[in-house]
Design an enzyme around this catalytic site. Structure first.
Site, mmCIF file in Angstrom:
data_model
loop_
_atom_site.group_PDB
_atom_site.id
_atom_site.type_symbol
_atom_site.label_atom_id
_atom_site.label_comp_id
_atom_site.label_asym_id
_atom_site.label_seq_id
_atom_site.Cartn_x
_atom_site.Cartn_y
_atom_site.Cartn_z
ATOM 1 N N ARG A 161 0.903 -1.109 0.072
ATOM 2 C CA ARG A 161 -0.175 -0.069 -0.137
ATOM 3 C C ARG A 161 0.719 1.304 0.064
ATOM 4 O O ARG A 161 0.512 2.362 0.480
ATOM 5 C CB ARG A 161 -1.091 0.159 1.281
ATOM 6 C CG ARG A 161 -2.074 -0.709 0.961
ATOM 7 C CD ARG A 161 -3.190 -0.474 1.973
ATOM 8 N NE ARG A 161 -4.503 -1.348 2.113
ATOM 9 C CZ ARG A 161 -5.617 -0.909 1.186
ATOM 10 N NH1 ARG A 161 -5.859 0.056 0.484
ATOM 11 N NH2 ARG A 161 -6.681 -2.042 1.097
ATOM 12 N N ARG A 188 -3.208 5.914 -0.395
ATOM 13 C CA ARG A 188 -3.933 6.885 0.784
ATOM 14 C C ARG A 188 -2.956 7.529 1.831
ATOM 15 O O ARG A 188 -3.508 8.411 1.890
ATOM 16 C CB ARG A 188 -4.889 5.887 1.381
ATOM 17 C CG ARG A 188 -4.212 4.789 1.959
ATOM 18 C CD ARG A 188 -5.133 3.524 2.510
ATOM 19 N NE ARG A 188 -4.493 2.631 2.943
ATOM 20 C CZ ARG A 188 -5.100 1.425 3.746
ATOM 21 N NH1 ARG A 188 -6.302 1.411 3.861
ATOM 22 N NH2 ARG A 188 -4.217 0.662 4.524
ATOM 23 N N ASP A 192 -6.566 -2.729 -7.402
ATOM 24 C CA ASP A 192 -7.475 -3.485 -6.151
ATOM 25 C C ASP A 192 -7.788 -4.789 -6.293
ATOM 26 O O ASP A 192 -7.896 -5.275 -7.448
ATOM 27 C CB ASP A 192 -8.789 -2.611 -5.878
ATOM 28 C CG ASP A 192 -9.557 -2.995 -4.659
ATOM 29 O OD1 ASP A 192 -9.232 -2.494 -3.654
ATOM 30 O OD2 ASP A 192 -10.312 -4.018 -4.502
#
Lengths: 346, 346
Positions: free
Chosen positions: A21, A25, A70
């Site tokens: 990740r 974000r 994703d």
């Protein structure tokens, strides 16, 4: 490429590091690049995928880029009605729970993930030569859990109920998902990724016996179908301490380890140097440590590097530094940059 | 009492079974008895606690009653402003994150949990002689995680940050919580419970090294302070495969095991029969199996009983049958009744 060297038993020119990740974000430039567009839409925009995938490589000097995508992208591409809802995660319009629905499971046409292949092509051109590009897919069990539960789950009760009470139905669904995963990974490999990671994110909810019976045969087929492609295959799930040996037996070249199991213990558990497969190990800084300040980060990284060296001494092919799970959304990007810099000096 | 016999190395008159969260949300008579009242309010109503605690014993013929309560009850009794919000869990009005807040942590006056002691008194009178009454408290780490995060958490990032970055502050908070836990357990023991279970529900988020440094000393003090009370002390957390040996070293008489680790493997891991403490084992049916029909339930229970026998053969004091985590809200109560009946015949 240091990452590929570590994955294949060669001596890397520097200690390879990437963070699960790392793209997304935690980075302000990511939120700016998305400009309010839905996540799924972004995953099918090659230029945007390329930009978001590159951001952490530029900012943190990571040794690998992980394709921004994703787990549900290939399901959407195959025609399953789903969306990624902010704050919730994937939401499946009609959860799959009946024999009729399983029989109607679509196949994945490689053309429908053409946008992802295009993104890989752009990245192959843009990435510096020393940086590996890692492709990415969800493992059949984790995909099945989303499809059956209808989204993220705490207890996986519907998934396990079908698995245990209707094993034939379960294996048919897993077979369809295995086909989709293989097609999706092959599309990325043909487009030029240097390695792939198969995420069985939620496999840690299972006992080893359940995993062996209901999951391992399908994950093994994924690994076997891409074994001839000549690129390292990484396998990871969180909370999988009890499953590390079984997950290694499905055939990856690199086994990801979360922060609960020291890397040298993991190498021993999967049988490195003792007749098991001498996989490389990947991990395993607790992502919450990135909140605890530079002194704690240095102490923990020093320990992990020492344990990684012990794993290699015991027979592991190599060590790729990573977190033990994904970067948390509130992580300070500068803490990541400093951690990567430190890893390259330790 | 079969449960006490199994916990203390004697031969039980029948195979003892109870289920975590057997009292409460899965039973229609529970929702009727609460009549829409808030959960915390109910936990301080002795007659209602007695009634709710008795319900599963009556309905399922369990070998033990577990006091109907919640992990945050002693915190509320000590004066911390919190509530249990339906669908969310405990919510703390002012999460504890500063040295000032830790310095101001209240002590627990035993009089403020008089309602719980009264409930225990009612239950001692009402329970049949063969049924054990199990008292209950949260372990200091799990209480700390609620207080620091402000409620349930997925990643415990604030908790771990204080633990790692401010260890003195952490240990002061843990010391206060340890005092509260000891006072709460002693109040229940003086009122007449036959055993206690210390729930470190979320300890499985930690590595063994982190657990040993930041958690074990405090849990050990809880166990030591009630060691002389002459009743069995059970210890449990979910996802604690890596911690079973460390959790056993803090001193319980019975170690609870979730469904990820077979009971015979657990007995070996904690050192039963090999110089470790010869604790009894408790567990470990996956609560989702109760959704999978009687044939699957029987197969899984048969396996667990066989593994429990192997654990005892290897040196464990005994085996108490339980789930590997709490009863899930949507569980069919009749499936529980049939499972308990089956356990008593196997």
């Amino acid at each position: 490429m240091p990452l590929i060297a570590a994955a294949t038993g060669q001596v890397p020119s520097r200690r390879p590091v990437w963070f699960m990740r790392q793209a997304g974000r935690s980075l302000p430039e990511y939120h700016e690049a998305r400009a309010g567009r839905g996540m799924l839409e972004c995953c099918f925009d090659p230029e945007l995928v390329c930009e978001i995938t590159m951001q952490p490589v530029r900012r943190h000097d990571m040794d690998a880029a992980i394709l921004y995508s994703d787990i549900v992208v290939p399901l959407r591409a195959a025609g399953i009605d789903l969306d990624i809802v902010p704050g919730t995660g994937p939401v499946i319009a009609d959860p799959i729970r009946t024999a009729e629905q399983v029989a109607a499971m679509p196949r994945l046409d490689p053309a429908s993930v053409g946008a992802i292949a295009s993104a890989v092509g752009l990245l192959v051109d843009e990435l510096p030569a020393a940086k590996a590009l890692i492709g990415f897919a969800g493992a059949p069990f984790t995909l099945a859990s989303y499809l059956i539960e209808g989204g993220p789950s705490r207890n996986y009760e519907r998934t396990k109920t079908i698995m245990l009470a209707e094993p034939e139905l379960w294996h048919r669904l897993m077979g369809s998902l295995t086909d989709i995963t293989i097609t999706f990974l092959k599309a990325q490999i043909e487009a030029g990724v240097d390695a792939v990671q198969l995420f069985d994110s939620w496999a840690g909810a299972l006992s080893e016996a359940t995993y062996e019976t209901y999951v391992a045969p399908h994950s093994s087929r994924v690994m076997a179908e891409i074994a001839g492609c000549g690129i390292p295959r990484i396998h990871f799930g969180v909370g999988t301490g009890e499953l590390l040996a079984a997950m290694t037996r499905v055939g990856p070249d690199v086994i990801g380890v979360d922060w609960r199991v020291p890397l040298d213990v993991a190498a021993q558990r999967v049988g490195c140097g003792a007749g098991g497969r001498d996989v490389a190990v990947q991990g395993n800084l607790d992502p919450t440590v990135l909140f605890a300040g530079d002194a704690v980060i240095e102490r923990e990284l020093t320990r992990i590097i020492r344990e990684g060296e012990r794993a290699v001494d015991a027979g592991a092919r190599g060590h790729i530094l990573n977190l033990g799970h994904g970067v948390l959304p509130n992580t300070d990007p500068d803490a990541i940059t400093r951690a990567v810099e430190l890893i390259h000096t330790l």
